[in-house]
Design a protein around this motif. Sequence first.
Motif, PDB file in Angstrom:
ATOM      1  N   ALA A   1      98.053  16.804  53.651  1.00 17.21           N
ATOM      2  CA  ALA A   1      99.680  16.728  53.475  1.00 17.21           C
ATOM      3  C   ALA A   1     100.368  18.349  54.054  1.00 17.21           C
ATOM      4  O   ALA A   1     101.478  18.521  53.967  1.00 17.21           O
ATOM      5  N   LYS A   2      99.342  18.847  54.787  1.00 16.47           N
ATOM      6  CA  LYS A   2      99.988  20.178  55.310  1.00 16.47           C
ATOM      7  C   LYS A   2      99.398  20.485  56.633  1.00 16.47           C
ATOM      8  O   LYS A   2      98.144  19.687  57.084  1.00 16.47           O
ATOM      9  N   THR A   3      99.753  21.284  57.561  1.00 15.80           N
ATOM     10  CA  THR A   3      99.120  21.740  58.528  1.00 15.80           C
ATOM     11  C   THR A   3      97.741  22.035  58.283  1.00 15.80           C
ATOM     12  O   THR A   3      97.410  23.028  57.728  1.00 15.80           O
ATOM     13  N   THR A   4      96.840  21.157  59.227  1.00 10.73           N
ATOM     14  CA  THR A   4      95.389  21.581  58.999  1.00 10.73           C
ATOM     15  C   THR A   4      94.579  21.418  60.132  1.00 10.73           C
ATOM     16  O   THR A   4      94.805  20.509  61.257  1.00 10.73           O
ATOM     17  N   VAL A   5      93.508  22.417  60.350  1.00 14.92           N
ATOM     18  CA  VAL A   5      92.462  22.081  61.258  1.00 14.92           C
ATOM     19  C   VAL A   5      91.283  21.502  60.942  1.00 14.92           C
ATOM     20  O   VAL A   5      90.744  22.098  60.178  1.00 14.92           O
ATOM     21  N   VAL A   6      90.999  20.400  61.425  1.00 13.77           N
ATOM     22  CA  VAL A   6      90.046  19.725  61.054  1.00 13.77           C
ATOM     23  C   VAL A   6      88.727  19.837  62.105  1.00 13.77           C
ATOM     24  O   VAL A   6      89.137  19.685  63.281  1.00 13.77           O
ATOM     25  N   LYS A   7      87.631  20.423  61.568  1.00 16.34           N
ATOM     26  CA  LYS A   7      86.212  20.237  62.512  1.00 16.34           C
ATOM     27  C   LYS A   7      85.271  19.671  61.752  1.00 16.34           C
ATOM     28  O   LYS A   7      84.955  19.313  60.704  1.00 16.34           O
ATOM     29  N   ALA A   8      84.651  18.811  62.783  1.00 15.99           N
ATOM     30  CA  ALA A   8      83.656  17.716  62.454  1.00 15.99           C
ATOM     31  C   ALA A   8      82.323  18.157  63.337  1.00 15.99           C
ATOM     32  O   ALA A   8      82.413  18.113  64.602  1.00 15.99           O
ATOM     33  N   LYS A   9      80.971  17.705  62.819  1.00 15.57           N
ATOM     34  CA  LYS A   9      79.835  17.839  63.378  1.00 15.57           C
ATOM     35  C   LYS A   9      78.850  17.061  62.893  1.00 15.57           C
ATOM     36  O   LYS A   9      78.687  17.038  61.765  1.00 15.57           O
ATOM     37  N   SER A  10      77.927  16.387  63.591  1.00 20.47           N
ATOM     38  CA  SER A  10      76.912  15.347  63.252  1.00 20.47           C
ATOM     39  C   SER A  10      75.530  16.324  63.071  1.00 20.47           C
ATOM     40  O   SER A  10      75.283  17.177  63.978  1.00 20.47           O
ATOM     41  N   PHE A  11      74.858  15.863  62.159  1.00 15.70           N
ATOM     42  CA  PHE A  11      73.419  16.253  61.973  1.00 15.70           C
ATOM     43  C   PHE A  11      72.387  15.199  61.720  1.00 15.70           C
ATOM     44  O   PHE A  11      72.685  14.249  61.077  1.00 15.70           O
ATOM     45  N   ASN A  12      71.168  15.293  62.523  1.00 17.02           N
ATOM     46  CA  ASN A  12      70.392  14.023  62.264  1.00 17.02           C
ATOM     47  C   ASN A  12      68.967  14.694  61.274  1.00 17.02           C
ATOM     48  O   ASN A  12      69.126  15.718  60.986  1.00 17.02           O
ATOM     49  N   LYS A  13      68.156  13.670  60.910  1.00 14.34           N
ATOM     50  CA  LYS A  13      67.061  13.890  60.301  1.00 14.34           C
ATOM     51  C   LYS A  13      66.110  14.980  60.795  1.00 14.34           C
ATOM     52  O   LYS A  13      65.320  15.585  59.945  1.00 14.34           O
ATOM     53  N   GLU A  14      66.114  15.002  61.959  1.00 13.40           N
ATOM     54  CA  GLU A  14      65.081  16.053  62.782  1.00 13.40           C
ATOM     55  C   GLU A  14      65.769  17.217  63.001  1.00 13.40           C
ATOM     56  O   GLU A  14      65.220  18.415  63.525  1.00 13.40           O
TER      57      GLU A  14
END
Length: 554
Positions: free
Chosen positions: A376-389
Amino acid sequence: MLSKVLCMLSSVSLLMTACTKSSEEKPSGIEHVIVIGVDGLSPDGIQKAETPHLDNMVANGSVKWNVRSVLTSSSSQNWASMIMGAGPEQHGIINNDWEMDDHTLPPVVEEADGRFPTIFSILHKSKPEAEIGTVYHWDGFGRLFQKNAVNYDKRFSTEDSTAADFINYIKTKKPVLGFVHFDHVDHAGHHGGHGSPEYYKAVAKADSLIGNILAGIRAAGIEDKTLVIVWADHGGIGYGHGGATPQEAEIAGIFYGKDVKKGYKIEQQVYTYDLASTIAFALDVQQPYAWIGRPVKPVFEGLKEPENLWLGEKRIASPVIYPERKLYQQAGGLYTDQTASVKIDTKAENSVTRYTTDGSEPDSTSVVYKNPFTVAKTTVVKAKSFNKEGKESLSETAYFRLVKSGSGNGLKTSFYQGKDLNKMPDFSGMKKGKTWTSAEFTINRDQLNAILEKDNASFALRFEGFIQIDKPGKYLFATQSDDGSKLYIDGKEVVDNDGNHGVTEATGSMELTAGKHPVKVEYCNNGGGFWLDAFYKGPGIAKQLIPADKLFTE
């Protein structure tokens, strides 16, 4: 006596070993090398466009999907590096403005004509009787090599005429080395945008021309003796290239034909300048010491990846944050009087994606993404994936900028028609055109195209307003632009990103007090694609696009 016999046997054994090793380290029977160079051809283009011929070459040949270009990721320095087996630091061709009679950095070693040694000149010196020819679509390619080293040198104005002449040349002359250059894919990238339908259509057209060339090789009766290599100078992002991003600085290298492994993915690191070295290796020609390129040996049957190959940590596929990036528009978006929905798609198998909403780098303790969420406001979204290894992806970033109408936000924007603006103009001497209010430091391509003079994409813009600083302290500012830009705070120049260049980032810092400060960005475009983004970073603020809710007209 016995010792002498043993010594002789030992010598014979060493000689046989050396001969065996030598024969193992060279492909045999390659009498012709055909290089098909496609300006602006990205891995994404090959993988997403209709490319049956390239797909067959990949399936029945060897491929490296992330060949690294030299920087900047522009044409002249990369085509030069391809044929010169070295980078700009060695051959001296550092930008697209390079000319034989107008350049600043001489090559570290030069031939009689003043150019750095190319695969054409090295092959000609080694095998004077060898037939060597070039046919090219972009006339700039013709200024990069020694004219006395080739038997055939032709330039054509269309991709079709270029292909037709090159095929006829192959049939009639059966060259030891033939090199063709196509320019239409790059044109489509600049006009329609990389990743656009127009771009993929141009890639499909290149694929059909490549199919015709392969048919020409068969018709010439040299298919079983020919190595075919498909190469490019750079990829692209938005409507241009020249920057230091994977989209711009990575290309695909495809090897097909005589002695090439089928269905093989190359592991060793490969660079654009390795092309010349690989050609020399295939044709059994010694490369000069001044070259820094290395042959891509593992593409050939019987040859392995380097023993000292270090692959480092392998990354898994990165997630995608929606709305995803489109051309020059950053992922996320600008929202007026509404909230924003954030959706994240995990691309890596057997992995989870974690995210942050404060611009910090996600780690193993960050929130796991499960369902779309709202900001609902200005936002910087960062995303990263992680696997089981324990493997990670690179992080992805999206900028969600939320602003309310009627709050006085925006920037006063003025348009100035230019002509050959290769640097920032003196605005006081230019006639101001249309004016409007922009929400951010960005360029609306459709809006600009509607007011530009016909066949003249040279223009300048001036954005003026105020930036709200909530916390006092040191702030970093940056512009990413194609071509030039400058950013001013309180009337002082903070960022100088001037000049005629591809997408390039420049930065500057300044101590600021809390409150509103006058802000101005000046921008100029010489021609072709154009792009502008402005970022800031400060106390408690992650680096992000300067958000619309912090910009005011008064």
